[in-house]
Design an enzyme around this catalytic site. Structure first.
Site, PDB file in Angstrom:
ATOM      1  N   ARG A   1     -29.009  -3.228 -42.543  1.00 52.55           N
ATOM      2  CA  ARG A   1     -28.307  -3.802 -43.883  1.00 52.55           C
ATOM      3  C   ARG A   1     -28.265  -5.515 -43.714  1.00 52.55           C
ATOM      4  NH1 ARG A   1     -23.183  -1.411 -45.681  1.00 52.55           N
ATOM      5  NH2 ARG A   1     -23.674  -2.419 -47.580  1.00 52.55           N
ATOM      6  N   CYS A   2     -28.447  -6.042 -42.719  1.00 45.61           N
ATOM      7  CA  CYS A   2     -28.324  -7.417 -42.518  1.00 45.61           C
ATOM      8  C   CYS A   2     -29.813  -8.341 -42.526  1.00 45.61           C
ATOM      9  CB  CYS A   2     -27.645  -7.854 -41.248  1.00 45.61           C
ATOM     10  SG  CYS A   2     -27.750  -9.565 -40.741  1.00 45.61           S
ATOM     11  N   SER A   3     -29.479  -9.231 -43.587  1.00 45.53           N
ATOM     12  CA  SER A   3     -31.044  -9.812 -43.865  1.00 45.53           C
ATOM     13  C   SER A   3     -31.516 -10.635 -42.412  1.00 45.53           C
ATOM     14  CB  SER A   3     -31.067 -10.726 -45.101  1.00 45.53           C
ATOM     15  OG  SER A   3     -30.156 -11.964 -44.710  1.00 45.53           O
TER      16      SER A   3
END
Length: 121
Positions: free
Chosen positions: A11-13
C-alpha cells in the site's frame, strides 16, 4: 550469489516504486510483508546494524502509535524501541532492502527508491 529481500508494504508508494526499480534491474527479490509477519526483535536489531542506524532512526514518527507510546522519549532504550516496532510494525520505516552475500549483509532504506542502486551494483 546474492540474495535480496524487501520489507514491503504494497500500500506504500515508495515501497512499490522500490520493488519496481529492483524488478527493472532483474533483481530477484523475496518480499517480506512485514505488516502481516512482523520481524522479531533480533531481526529488527540486525536490520538496524546492517543499515548503520539506531532503532529510533528506523521509527516512523508520524504514526499514531509513535505518539501514544511516547517513543520520542529519549530515555527509552533500544530494546524498548525494538519491542514497540515488533508489536506495532506500522512503526517500521519502509521499504528496507537487504542484500546477503554469504555472511555479508548490507541494507538500505528505499527512501528515495534510488537508494537501492548502490546496493544492487
Amino acid at each position: 550469489m546474492s540474495q535480496y529481500f524487501i520489507y514491503h508494504n504494497p500500500r506504500c508508494s515508495k515501497s512499490r516504486q522500490t520493488l519496481a526499480l529492483l524488478q527493472e534491474n532483474q533483481i530477484e527479490t523475496e518480499q517480506i510483508l512485514y505488516l502481516e509477519n512482523p520481524p522479531t526483535v533480533d531481526t529488527l536489531s540486525d536490520l538496524c546494524e546492517a543499515l548503520g542506524i539506531t532503532p529510533s532512526q528506523l521509527l516512523r514518527k508520524g504514526e499514531t502509535e509513535y505518539r501514544e507510546l511516547s517513543l520520542g522519549n529519549e530515555t527509552l532504550g533500544d530494546t524498548e524501541v525494538l519491542k514497540a516496532m515488533q508489536q506495532h510494525p506500522r512503526l517500521i520505516e519502509r521499504p528496507i532492502v537487504v542484500r546477503r552475500d554469504g555472511k555479508k549483509v548490507r541494507a538500505v532504506l528505499g527512501r528515495p527508491p534510488e537508494n537501492v542502486i548502490d546496493l544492487i551494483k
